[in-house]
Design a protein around this motif. Structure first.
Motif, PDB file in Angstrom:
ATOM      1  N   SER A   6      35.985 -15.430  15.929  1.00  0.00           N
ATOM      2  CA  SER A   6      34.724 -14.812  16.357  1.00  0.00           C
ATOM      3  C   SER A   6      34.175 -13.815  15.358  1.00  0.00           C
ATOM      4  CB  SER A   6      34.905 -14.124  17.719  1.00  0.00           C
ATOM      5  OG  SER A   6      35.842 -13.056  17.631  1.00  0.00           O
ATOM      6  N   GLN A   7      35.056 -13.049  14.695  1.00  0.00           N
ATOM      7  CA  GLN A   7      34.595 -11.968  13.835  1.00  0.00           C
ATOM      8  C   GLN A   7      34.568 -12.321  12.348  1.00  0.00           C
ATOM      9  OE1 GLN A   7      33.445  -9.089  15.282  1.00  0.00           O
ATOM     10  NE2 GLN A   7      33.838 -10.201  17.184  1.00  0.00           N
ATOM     11  N   VAL A   8      35.524 -13.113  11.889  1.00  0.00           N
ATOM     12  CA  VAL A   8      35.611 -13.428  10.459  1.00  0.00           C
ATOM     13  C   VAL A   8      34.989 -14.786  10.145  1.00  0.00           C
ATOM     14  CG1 VAL A   8      37.171 -13.791   8.510  1.00  0.00           C
ATOM     15  CG2 VAL A   8      37.635 -11.952  10.157  1.00  0.00           C
ATOM     16  N   ILE A   9      35.360 -15.824  10.910  1.00  0.00           N
ATOM     17  CA  ILE A   9      34.812 -17.159  10.641  1.00  0.00           C
ATOM     18  C   ILE A   9      33.328 -17.214  11.023  1.00  0.00           C
ATOM     19  CG2 ILE A   9      34.990 -19.616  11.120  1.00  0.00           C
ATOM     20  CD1 ILE A   9      37.308 -18.480   9.495  1.00  0.00           C
ATOM     21  N   PHE A  10      33.015 -16.972  12.306  1.00  0.00           N
ATOM     22  CA  PHE A  10      31.604 -16.969  12.697  1.00  0.00           C
ATOM     23  C   PHE A  10      30.884 -15.744  12.146  1.00  0.00           C
ATOM     24  CE2 PHE A  10      28.441 -15.184  15.640  1.00  0.00           C
ATOM     25  CZ  PHE A  10      27.432 -16.115  15.427  1.00  0.00           C
ATOM     26  N   GLY A  11      31.533 -14.578  12.232  1.00  0.00           N
ATOM     27  CA  GLY A  11      30.868 -13.342  11.855  1.00  0.00           C
ATOM     28  C   GLY A  11      30.489 -13.256  10.394  1.00  0.00           C
ATOM     29  N   ILE A  12      31.243 -13.944   9.519  1.00  0.00           N
ATOM     30  CA  ILE A  12      30.996 -13.797   8.081  1.00  0.00           C
ATOM     31  C   ILE A  12      31.012 -15.137   7.343  1.00  0.00           C
ATOM     32  CG2 ILE A  12      31.814 -12.703   5.951  1.00  0.00           C
ATOM     33  CD1 ILE A  12      33.175 -10.589   7.727  1.00  0.00           C
ATOM     34  N   LEU A  13      32.163 -15.821   7.371  1.00  0.00           N
ATOM     35  CA  LEU A  13      32.374 -16.938   6.450  1.00  0.00           C
ATOM     36  C   LEU A  13      31.514 -18.160   6.753  1.00  0.00           C
ATOM     37  CD1 LEU A  13      36.271 -16.724   6.053  1.00  0.00           C
ATOM     38  CD2 LEU A  13      34.478 -15.656   4.666  1.00  0.00           C
ATOM     39  N   GLU A  14      31.204 -18.425   8.023  1.00  0.00           N
ATOM     40  CA  GLU A  14      30.405 -19.601   8.373  1.00  0.00           C
ATOM     41  C   GLU A  14      29.092 -19.189   9.028  1.00  0.00           C
ATOM     42  OE1 GLU A  14      32.591 -22.494  10.599  1.00  0.00           O
ATOM     43  OE2 GLU A  14      34.208 -22.619   9.132  1.00  0.00           O
ATOM     44  N   LEU A  30      41.431  -3.804  10.280  1.00  0.00           N
ATOM     45  CA  LEU A  30      40.450  -4.428  11.151  1.00  0.00           C
ATOM     46  C   LEU A  30      40.813  -4.154  12.602  1.00  0.00           C
ATOM     47  CD1 LEU A  30      39.821  -7.942   9.547  1.00  0.00           C
ATOM     48  CD2 LEU A  30      38.192  -6.089   9.768  1.00  0.00           C
ATOM     49  N   ALA A  31      39.884  -3.557  13.349  1.00  0.00           N
ATOM     50  CA  ALA A  31      40.096  -3.355  14.789  1.00  0.00           C
ATOM     51  C   ALA A  31      39.828  -4.686  15.485  1.00  0.00           C
ATOM     52  CB  ALA A  31      39.154  -2.272  15.303  1.00  0.00           C
ATOM     53  N   PHE A  32      40.888  -5.338  15.960  1.00  0.00           N
ATOM     54  CA  PHE A  32      40.709  -6.701  16.466  1.00  0.00           C
ATOM     55  C   PHE A  32      40.751  -6.803  17.987  1.00  0.00           C
ATOM     56  CE2 PHE A  32      45.284  -6.608  16.882  1.00  0.00           C
ATOM     57  CZ  PHE A  32      45.586  -7.545  17.859  1.00  0.00           C
ATOM     58  N   LEU A  33      41.078  -5.719  18.676  1.00  0.00           N
ATOM     59  CA  LEU A  33      41.207  -5.830  20.126  1.00  0.00           C
ATOM     60  C   LEU A  33      40.950  -4.485  20.775  1.00  0.00           C
ATOM     61  CD1 LEU A  33      42.057  -7.995  22.254  1.00  0.00           C
ATOM     62  CD2 LEU A  33      44.343  -7.008  22.160  1.00  0.00           C
ATOM     63  N   ARG A  34      40.164  -4.501  21.842  1.00  0.00           N
ATOM     64  CA  ARG A  34      39.903  -3.291  22.607  1.00  0.00           C
ATOM     65  C   ARG A  34      40.825  -3.226  23.818  1.00  0.00           C
ATOM     66  NH1 ARG A  34      35.654  -3.304  25.333  1.00  0.00           N
ATOM     67  NH2 ARG A  34      34.966  -5.439  24.984  1.00  0.00           N
ATOM     68  N   LYS A  75      37.877  -0.901   8.182  1.00  0.00           N
ATOM     69  CA  LYS A  75      38.162   0.505   7.944  1.00  0.00           C
ATOM     70  C   LYS A  75      39.221   0.612   6.860  1.00  0.00           C
ATOM     71  CE  LYS A  75      39.461   4.746  10.335  1.00  0.00           C
ATOM     72  NZ  LYS A  75      39.813   5.349  11.642  1.00  0.00           N
ATOM     73  N   LYS A  76      38.930   1.374   5.837  1.00  0.00           N
ATOM     74  CA  LYS A  76      39.847   1.494   4.701  1.00  0.00           C
ATOM     75  C   LYS A  76      41.201   2.016   5.156  1.00  0.00           C
ATOM     76  CE  LYS A  76      37.444  -0.004   1.283  1.00  0.00           C
ATOM     77  NZ  LYS A  76      37.829  -1.242   0.619  1.00  0.00           N
ATOM     78  N   ALA A  77      42.244   1.360   4.687  1.00  0.00           N
ATOM     79  CA  ALA A  77      43.592   1.764   5.044  1.00  0.00           C
ATOM     80  C   ALA A  77      43.949   3.075   4.373  1.00  0.00           C
ATOM     81  CB  ALA A  77      44.594   0.690   4.644  1.00  0.00           C
ATOM     82  N   ARG A  78      44.527   3.969   5.151  1.00  0.00           N
ATOM     83  CA  ARG A  78      44.956   5.241   4.588  1.00  0.00           C
ATOM     84  C   ARG A  78      46.354   5.097   3.997  1.00  0.00           C
ATOM     85  NH1 ARG A  78      43.185   9.320   9.523  1.00  0.00           N
ATOM     86  NH2 ARG A  78      40.930   8.985   9.348  1.00  0.00           N
ATOM     87  N   LEU A  84      41.664   2.531  23.384  1.00  0.00           N
ATOM     88  CA  LEU A  84      42.564   2.235  22.271  1.00  0.00           C
ATOM     89  C   LEU A  84      42.161   0.940  21.587  1.00  0.00           C
ATOM     90  CD1 LEU A  84      45.256   2.828  20.732  1.00  0.00           C
ATOM     91  CD2 LEU A  84      46.402   1.460  22.487  1.00  0.00           C
ATOM     92  N   SER A  85      42.148   0.951  20.257  1.00  0.00           N
ATOM     93  CA  SER A  85      41.894  -0.267  19.487  1.00  0.00           C
ATOM     94  C   SER A  85      43.144  -0.626  18.703  1.00  0.00           C
ATOM     95  CB  SER A  85      40.724  -0.065  18.514  1.00  0.00           C
ATOM     96  OG  SER A  85      39.512   0.076  19.220  1.00  0.00           O
ATOM     97  N   HIS A  86      43.488  -1.899  18.704  1.00  0.00           N
ATOM     98  CA  HIS A  86      44.622  -2.384  17.919  1.00  0.00           C
ATOM     99  C   HIS A  86      44.106  -2.874  16.575  1.00  0.00           C
ATOM    100  CE1 HIS A  86      47.478  -2.053  21.234  1.00  0.00           C
ATOM    101  NE2 HIS A  86      46.545  -2.562  22.017  1.00  0.00           N
ATOM    102  N   PHE A  87      44.879  -2.625  15.517  1.00  0.00           N
ATOM    103  CA  PHE A  87      44.454  -2.939  14.163  1.00  0.00           C
ATOM    104  C   PHE A  87      45.388  -3.937  13.505  1.00  0.00           C
ATOM    105  CE2 PHE A  87      42.522   1.131  15.016  1.00  0.00           C
ATOM    106  CZ  PHE A  87      41.305   1.083  14.348  1.00  0.00           C
ATOM    107  N   ILE A  88      44.833  -4.684  12.558  1.00  0.00           N
ATOM    108  CA  ILE A  88      45.630  -5.486  11.634  1.00  0.00           C
ATOM    109  C   ILE A  88      45.118  -5.200  10.226  1.00  0.00           C
ATOM    110  CG2 ILE A  88      46.232  -7.359  13.225  1.00  0.00           C
ATOM    111  CD1 ILE A  88      43.931  -8.972  12.150  1.00  0.00           C
TER     112      ILE A  88
END
Length: 342
Positions: A132-140, A66-70, A338-341, A74-78
């Motif tokens: 912002s992305q997982v709770i609001f964006g999807i789950l709630e 998941l790209a969590f920060l711009r 994004k699928k992990a390689r 450069l994007s940082h991933f988790i």
């Protein structure tokens, strides 16, 4: 001595990710490749979600980045774990060498982390992303909702609202003088409340009102203030309540489009008096307490990596039932996984 040791242990509390020291964003991805290689070689490993709800197998097929920060280009991933049957259902993230259920990442054992706390640390940025992305964006996400938060930059100014050891909401602002986007040289001409969100379980308790009050009180008393266009119906309800209580704020709170010149401002209290606002604004708790910046265009989202369409990426499904484009900038996208390689 033994009794003293037991007493000390009784006061020990479980640390959560936000309480652990992470000094650099690069530390979050340290060891990812080695871990993914081990998953590939060992095979499926089950993990149990909190309260014994269910077991989810950890395989290469249901791990993504998941790209969590711009940070400029450069994007940082988790790493994120989703259920095998639904790629939109992120259930855990990989931090500090282990899988953490999403709910645990939103908790803290630090009692001083209470109320509205400025987002400063690396892990607080992760919490802001998940809200912002997982709770609001999807789950709630309410049925029919077709607006989304963009992924925030590392310079985004925001506060997280903590209650009883849990992150229950947040707000972000665009500071006066900050760039409107990466495509133009325009800057905001006034401080703008850009996004506000309260988790569904904690609504109807005045928390959105508390955040609006905090935003206004933290700005110079003579400053004109903005709320990003378009303001949601729920947020209009909060503004109405706020301005009924704080009459002195009525002349300085505006709904604005970037960069916020006078031609791009509409007085919020005047809109309320003229009933020129979205429907159902009186029912402020039925929809997320959000306002959305107009700047989040489809082109910007592509630059951020949210709309990647390459073979190695899979976008989390759009949970909006309407399928409509957002009115401000015709964007209709969710968090990208994004699928992990391996």
């Amino acid at each position: 001595m033994e009794s003293n040791s037991k007493l000390e242990n009784s006061f020990k509390v479980k640390p959560y990710p936000v309480d652990l020291p992470v000094r650099h964003y690069g530390e979050l991805s340290t060891g990812y490749d080695e871990y993914l290689s081990s998953v590939k070689s060992v095979g499926a490993l089950p993990i149990t979600l909190p309260h014994g709800e269910k077991q989810v197998e950890v395989t290469c097929e249901n791990i993504g980045r998941l790209a969590f920060l711009r940070d400029g280009d450069l994007s940082h991933f988790i790493l994120a774990l989703h259920t095998p049957e639904d790629e939109t259902q992120v259930v855990a993230v990989y931090l500090q060498g282990k899988w953490w259920p999403v709910g645990d990442v939103l908790k803290t054992s630090n009692k001083s982390r209470c109320g509205l706390v400025l987002v400063e640390s690396v892990m607080e940025r992760v919490v802001l992303f998940l809200l912002s992305q997982v709770i609001f964006g999807i789950l709630e996400r309410p049925l029919g909702e077709d607006l989304y938060f963009s992924v925030y930059s590392m310079w985004e100014h925001g506060k997280i609202l903590w209650q009883n050891g849990e992150a229950v909401g947040f707000y972000t602002i665009k500071k006066k003088g900050s760039l409107c986007d990466s495509c133009t040289g325009q800057s905001y001409q006034l401080p703008v409340l850009d996004s506000v969100f309260v988790r569904s379980h904690w609504r109807r308790t005045g928390l959105a009102l508390q955040m609006l009050e905090d935003f206004c009180s933290s700005q110079p008393s003579e400053a004109i203030l903005g709320i990003s266009f378009p303001v949601s119906p729920g947020m209009y309800g909060v503004c109405k309540k706020f301005l009924e209580i704080h009459e002195e704020e009525r002349d300085r709170l505006y709904e604005v489009e970037a960069p916020g010149g006078w031609a791009q401002r509409r007085n919020v209290w005047l809109n309320i008096q003229l009933r020129d606002f979205p429907k159902h604004c009186g029912n402020s708790e039925q929809s997320p307490q959000c306002s959305y910046s107009h700047e989040r265009s489809e082109a910007n989202l592509e630059e951020e990596g949210i709309l990647q369409q390459c073979e190695s990426s899979v976008s989390l499904k759009d949970t909006s039932s309407s399928g409509k484009k957002r009115p401000a900038d015709q964007t209709n996208t969710g968090t990208n996984l994004k699928k992990a390689r391996t």
